[in-house]
Enzyme design. Sequence first.
Site, mmCIF file in Angstrom:
data_model
loop_
_atom_site.group_PDB
_atom_site.id
_atom_site.type_symbol
_atom_site.label_atom_id
_atom_site.label_comp_id
_atom_site.label_asym_id
_atom_site.label_seq_id
_atom_site.Cartn_x
_atom_site.Cartn_y
_atom_site.Cartn_z
ATOM 1 N N ARG A 173 0.692 -1.252 -0.019
ATOM 2 C CA ARG A 173 -0.056 -0.017 0.019
ATOM 3 C C ARG A 173 1.007 1.315 0.096
ATOM 4 O O ARG A 173 1.811 1.066 0.902
ATOM 5 C CB ARG A 173 -1.014 0.142 1.116
ATOM 6 C CG ARG A 173 -1.477 1.484 1.314
ATOM 7 C CD ARG A 173 -2.425 1.466 2.511
ATOM 8 N NE ARG A 173 -3.757 0.940 2.190
ATOM 9 C CZ ARG A 173 -5.013 1.371 2.668
ATOM 10 N NH1 ARG A 173 -5.067 1.984 3.370
ATOM 11 N NH2 ARG A 173 -5.878 0.652 2.170
ATOM 12 N N HIS A 189 -7.585 0.878 -6.245
ATOM 13 C CA HIS A 189 -7.833 0.182 -4.983
ATOM 14 C C HIS A 189 -8.448 -1.078 -5.109
ATOM 15 O O HIS A 189 -9.795 -1.271 -4.994
ATOM 16 C CB HIS A 189 -8.584 1.193 -3.798
ATOM 17 C CG HIS A 189 -8.355 0.477 -2.539
ATOM 18 N ND1 HIS A 189 -7.629 -0.378 -2.164
ATOM 19 C CD2 HIS A 189 -9.048 1.030 -1.656
ATOM 20 C CE1 HIS A 189 -7.987 -0.472 -0.881
ATOM 21 N NE2 HIS A 189 -8.676 0.416 -0.377
ATOM 22 N N GLN A 226 -10.408 -3.288 -2.624
ATOM 23 C CA GLN A 226 -11.609 -2.685 -2.202
ATOM 24 C C GLN A 226 -13.093 -2.910 -3.054
ATOM 25 O O GLN A 226 -13.805 -3.245 -2.416
ATOM 26 C CB GLN A 226 -11.438 -1.172 -2.210
ATOM 27 C CG GLN A 226 -12.762 -0.351 -1.744
ATOM 28 C CD GLN A 226 -12.907 -0.631 -0.163
ATOM 29 O OE1 GLN A 226 -11.911 -0.541 0.590
ATOM 30 N NE2 GLN A 226 -14.301 -1.040 -0.109
ATOM 31 N N ASP A 270 -16.644 8.237 -1.032
ATOM 32 C CA ASP A 270 -15.493 7.941 -0.461
ATOM 33 C C ASP A 270 -15.231 9.495 0.060
ATOM 34 O O ASP A 270 -15.732 10.410 -0.391
ATOM 35 C CB ASP A 270 -14.497 7.422 -1.347
ATOM 36 C CG ASP A 270 -12.910 7.287 -1.014
ATOM 37 O OD1 ASP A 270 -12.843 7.261 0.249
ATOM 38 O OD2 ASP A 270 -12.165 7.121 -1.612
ATOM 39 N N CYS A 284 -16.082 3.026 1.289
ATOM 40 C CA CYS A 284 -15.131 1.913 1.499
ATOM 41 C C CYS A 284 -14.533 2.287 3.143
ATOM 42 O O CYS A 284 -13.827 1.415 3.500
ATOM 43 C CB CYS A 284 -13.889 2.244 0.439
ATOM 44 S SG CYS A 284 -13.344 4.105 0.441
ATOM 45 N N ARG A 326 -13.970 -7.044 3.236
ATOM 46 C CA ARG A 326 -12.433 -6.972 2.715
ATOM 47 C C ARG A 326 -11.765 -8.256 3.384
ATOM 48 O O ARG A 326 -10.779 -8.519 2.388
ATOM 49 C CB ARG A 326 -11.984 -5.545 3.395
ATOM 50 C CG ARG A 326 -12.696 -4.371 3.359
ATOM 51 C CD ARG A 326 -12.393 -4.021 1.915
ATOM 52 N NE ARG A 326 -11.059 -4.097 1.192
ATOM 53 C CZ ARG A 326 -10.146 -3.080 1.731
ATOM 54 N NH1 ARG A 326 -10.296 -2.237 2.389
ATOM 55 N NH2 ARG A 326 -8.782 -3.521 1.249
#
Length: 327
Positions: free
Chosen positions: A109, A136, A139, A232, A273, A313
């Site tokens: 990440r 991402h 996600q 988001d 998210c 997730r």
Amino acid sequence: MAAPPLVGRNFLKLLDFTPGEIRYLLDLAARLKADRRSGRRGRSLAGKSIALIFEKPSTRTRCAFTVACVDEGAHPEYLGKGDIQLGKKETVADTARVLGRMFDGIQFRGFAHRTVEELAAHAGVPVWNGLTDAWHPTQILADVLTVREEFGRLDGIALAYAGDGRNNVARSTLVGGAKLGMDVRVVAPASLHPEPELVATVRAIAAETGGKVTVTDSVEEGVHGAHAIYTDVWASMGEEDKIAERIALLKDYKVTRRMMELTGRPEAIFLHCLPAFHNLETDLARQFPEICEVEDEVFEGPQSRVFEEAENRLHTIKAVMVATLVG
Ligand code: CP
Ligand code: NVA
């Protein structure tokens, strides 16, 4: 369905995967979730060691990779920003070659997407993107699994993303939605629309899958008929200096009860998210009280599925590791 050959593959962005491969990952995640819920843990990653490199902070992604490793018998090793030399005193390629000789898989990440590509080019083991400035992808697997659990299918389901249409989550949602034959929309002011090249790419994908792609600055048009509204934060990690500018640009795109009603679907769900600004209980929200991208009433309300999404997730990241390490 026969398993597609994902062993040894990297997971850097959804553009690299076919609709069938993405569906396979979703089906595997659903099976692993059912197993975990019934108390069964696998041993499919027994004896493996996994490196987790984090240049940026994380709650969900870090914990999902860690718990998924432990559930399946692997050893996770967290390598934080200050722990290794990555790119500072050692090239990314050299770090990749060292880690690849010790670990069976590497999660990254961080900021530049180029870094995760460089790791993947040199590690010799699967590399998974846990978020870069550009994408991402893990996600979106969790998001669409949550939508599929709710509505029983993905094709034809309308998913409207409202907010910063140029960020990693918006861009990945467009790709994932188009690949899965969804009616995917980005609702954002024109200056924050996704790049035209990306829109052209996802329109071409949607033409193959039966999906539909809409990019609009009109909230009414963008959310009409939506089964799910997704948002988001307005300023992503690394964009803290843009908060005031984004509030000015995006205040009309905040997810409100009225926006949920504009879908015309009482059964519509709300996705995020996370982490989210939905009240003034954080330091940044106290400093910028207009920062909230969603009303508390929606976040905490009956249409919200944000914590189901967060749990997913774990199951989807586990599926990515199992599929690319052992099949
Ligand atoms: N959604 C997500 O990636 O959360 P974290 O930043 O906590 O990992
Ligand atoms: N767009 C956000 C996503 C966080 C999970 C960010 O990059 O900060």
